[in-house]
Write a protein that holds these residues in place. Sequence first.
Motif, PDB file in Angstrom:
ATOM      1  N   ARG A 258       0.828  -1.201   0.000  1.00 40.89           N
ATOM      2  CA  ARG A 258       0.000   0.000   0.000  1.00 40.89           C
ATOM      3  C   ARG A 258       0.868   1.259   0.000  1.00 40.89           C
ATOM      4  O   ARG A 258       0.600   2.206  -0.743  1.00 40.89           O
ATOM      5  CB  ARG A 258      -0.916   0.002   1.230  1.00 40.89           C
ATOM      6  CG  ARG A 258      -1.828   1.235   1.304  1.00 40.89           C
ATOM      7  CD  ARG A 258      -2.826   1.116   2.437  1.00 40.89           C
ATOM      8  NE  ARG A 258      -2.176   0.983   3.725  1.00 40.89           N
ATOM      9  CZ  ARG A 258      -2.793   0.604   4.843  1.00 40.89           C
ATOM     10  NH1 ARG A 258      -4.071   0.294   4.810  1.00 40.89           N
ATOM     11  NH2 ARG A 258      -2.135   0.513   5.969  1.00 40.89           N
ATOM     12  N   GLY A 262       1.384   4.200  -3.105  1.00 42.62           N
ATOM     13  CA  GLY A 262       1.142   5.612  -2.905  1.00 42.62           C
ATOM     14  C   GLY A 262       2.351   6.496  -3.113  1.00 42.62           C
ATOM     15  O   GLY A 262       2.217   7.690  -3.383  1.00 42.62           O
ATOM     16  N   ALA A 289      -3.976  -0.857  -6.908  1.00 41.89           N
ATOM     17  CA  ALA A 289      -3.092   0.311  -6.849  1.00 41.89           C
ATOM     18  C   ALA A 289      -1.648  -0.087  -7.114  1.00 41.89           C
ATOM     19  O   ALA A 289      -0.923   0.598  -7.844  1.00 41.89           O
ATOM     20  CB  ALA A 289      -3.218   0.996  -5.491  1.00 41.89           C
ATOM     21  N   ARG A 293       1.147   0.621 -10.432  1.00 40.76           N
ATOM     22  CA  ARG A 293       2.487   1.195 -10.273  1.00 40.76           C
ATOM     23  C   ARG A 293       3.576   0.205 -10.645  1.00 40.76           C
ATOM     24  O   ARG A 293       4.524   0.535 -11.347  1.00 40.76           O
ATOM     25  CB  ARG A 293       2.700   1.629  -8.812  1.00 40.76           C
ATOM     26  CG  ARG A 293       1.713   2.661  -8.301  1.00 40.76           C
ATOM     27  CD  ARG A 293       1.945   4.028  -8.929  1.00 40.76           C
ATOM     28  NE  ARG A 293       1.107   5.035  -8.287  1.00 40.76           N
ATOM     29  CZ  ARG A 293      -0.104   5.367  -8.683  1.00 40.76           C
ATOM     30  NH1 ARG A 293      -0.647   4.730  -9.725  1.00 40.76           N
ATOM     31  NH2 ARG A 293      -0.792   6.302  -8.066  1.00 40.76           N
TER      32      ARG A 293
END
Length: 505
Positions: A258, A262, A289, A293
């Motif tokens: 996580r 971010g 997410a 990336r």
Amino acid sequence: METATPTLNALLAGHARRTPERPFIHHRDGTLDYRRTLTLVERLAGALHALGLGPGARLGIALGRRPEGVLAFLAATRIGALPVALNPALEPRLLLGFARAQRLAALLAEGETLAALAAGELPVGMALIDRAGRHPGCLSWPELLGATPLTSPPEPESGQVAYLNFTTGTTGRAKGALATHANLYWNTRAAIETFALGPDDVHLCMFAAFAHPHELFCRALQTGGALVLLEEISPRAIAGTIRAFGVTCMMGLAPMYRMMAGACARADLASLRLAESGGMYTSPEINAAFAARGGVPIMSVWGSTETSGVALANTAEGYRLDGSMGRVCPHYQARVVDEQGRELPPGEVGELQLRGPGLVSGYDGGIALAGHQGWYRSGDLVRRDGDGFYYYVERISGMIKVAGLKVYPLQLELLLGAHPGVREAAVLGRPDRRKGAVPVAFVVPEPGAELDAARLRAHCRAQGLPNYMVPRRFELVDDLPRIGSGKIDKRPLRALVERGSLTDG
């Protein structure tokens, strides 16, 4: 199936002979190839032998993810001694208490931990080894590496205990599982076959060095590949390490992924082909997410101390992003049973049981595994779908019975986590005179979120939750306690509940 398997030491010696200059350990301090690694292991084995360590003696290792920890582990197994990985963040008094309880013959540490240990009352006969070689009164690691190599001690056998692999102790006192060379071989073999690992892979394991420490190096050691040891846990440091060393396979926990999703929007993670997440539930949001990336989905896996590591896994050829633990890995068998031990059909919730050569035989002190006819009782409630994917439901000990109706905390934690103002939640049961027990929730709000019990209760009911499942109490907290591996530690929360410190609200 053959009973004799290569030991850790035989694997290292074989690679040192066949591919001596191939990199084995990368670290910010430099790279060790297989030949140099073997040389250092043999010297350290000689030094430990000279200190009086031999078969069954216990070597404590209180270090982070550093090469010295791997070298000490392999040197101890070379002479039949038992490595015992310790959390260097523990208070010195707790470390000393553990050292006495485990009858450590020597303890390798560094920094403030070492200084505090040296200032305390050491167990009689225990040697204290300073990794940096700077503390007076301690044995110097650099000097130990100058010892005469021990090149021909009795070869350990595959069935011999390689180390004490301690459980996390989330449901009670930690126990030292007797992990043999064969257990480690078959568990690692299962991962190799599951993920098609090979000698060109570069492995980065971000698990705590004291939690399944063999995971740091066993996959590289068995395939002849390389590993990277990274002490920092910042997303940028991890991304930079992946780029610098061409990491292909990474192991970590959901919070790490996580954070990376971010903070690493522009990071070069092109070399990464496998990202594993174990130890806790990995939500589809985190997976999506990170995949955006990192370019690869997160493969959720499940394992335990007793299985020597990963036993269920999602794979690139077939995986679920809905929280599945995955399918059973090669060399393991799994089943779901009811309270009478009867195997349940797909869709039914029951206890996960496993067997296979990766299972440890028991725990230190003559404690046997919980099980029957070779099946290990995991204590985890799961369900299996028609395609063979397993889904975690709850620990048996964590299930809440409200007026005879079963409530699974993870179900409530996921439902609460779906609220945009909730970062994380932990649910457990509180004794209730009328209903036997009722659920209570500890909730960590997102920064700036306006949350209170009324909003959370309304959210639960809007999601169709029956009234008996809606938590009786919502406690807003800044953070949730964790054990060293990163899992939520519900013991302090349970203590609050049992003390009656919470009231309905």
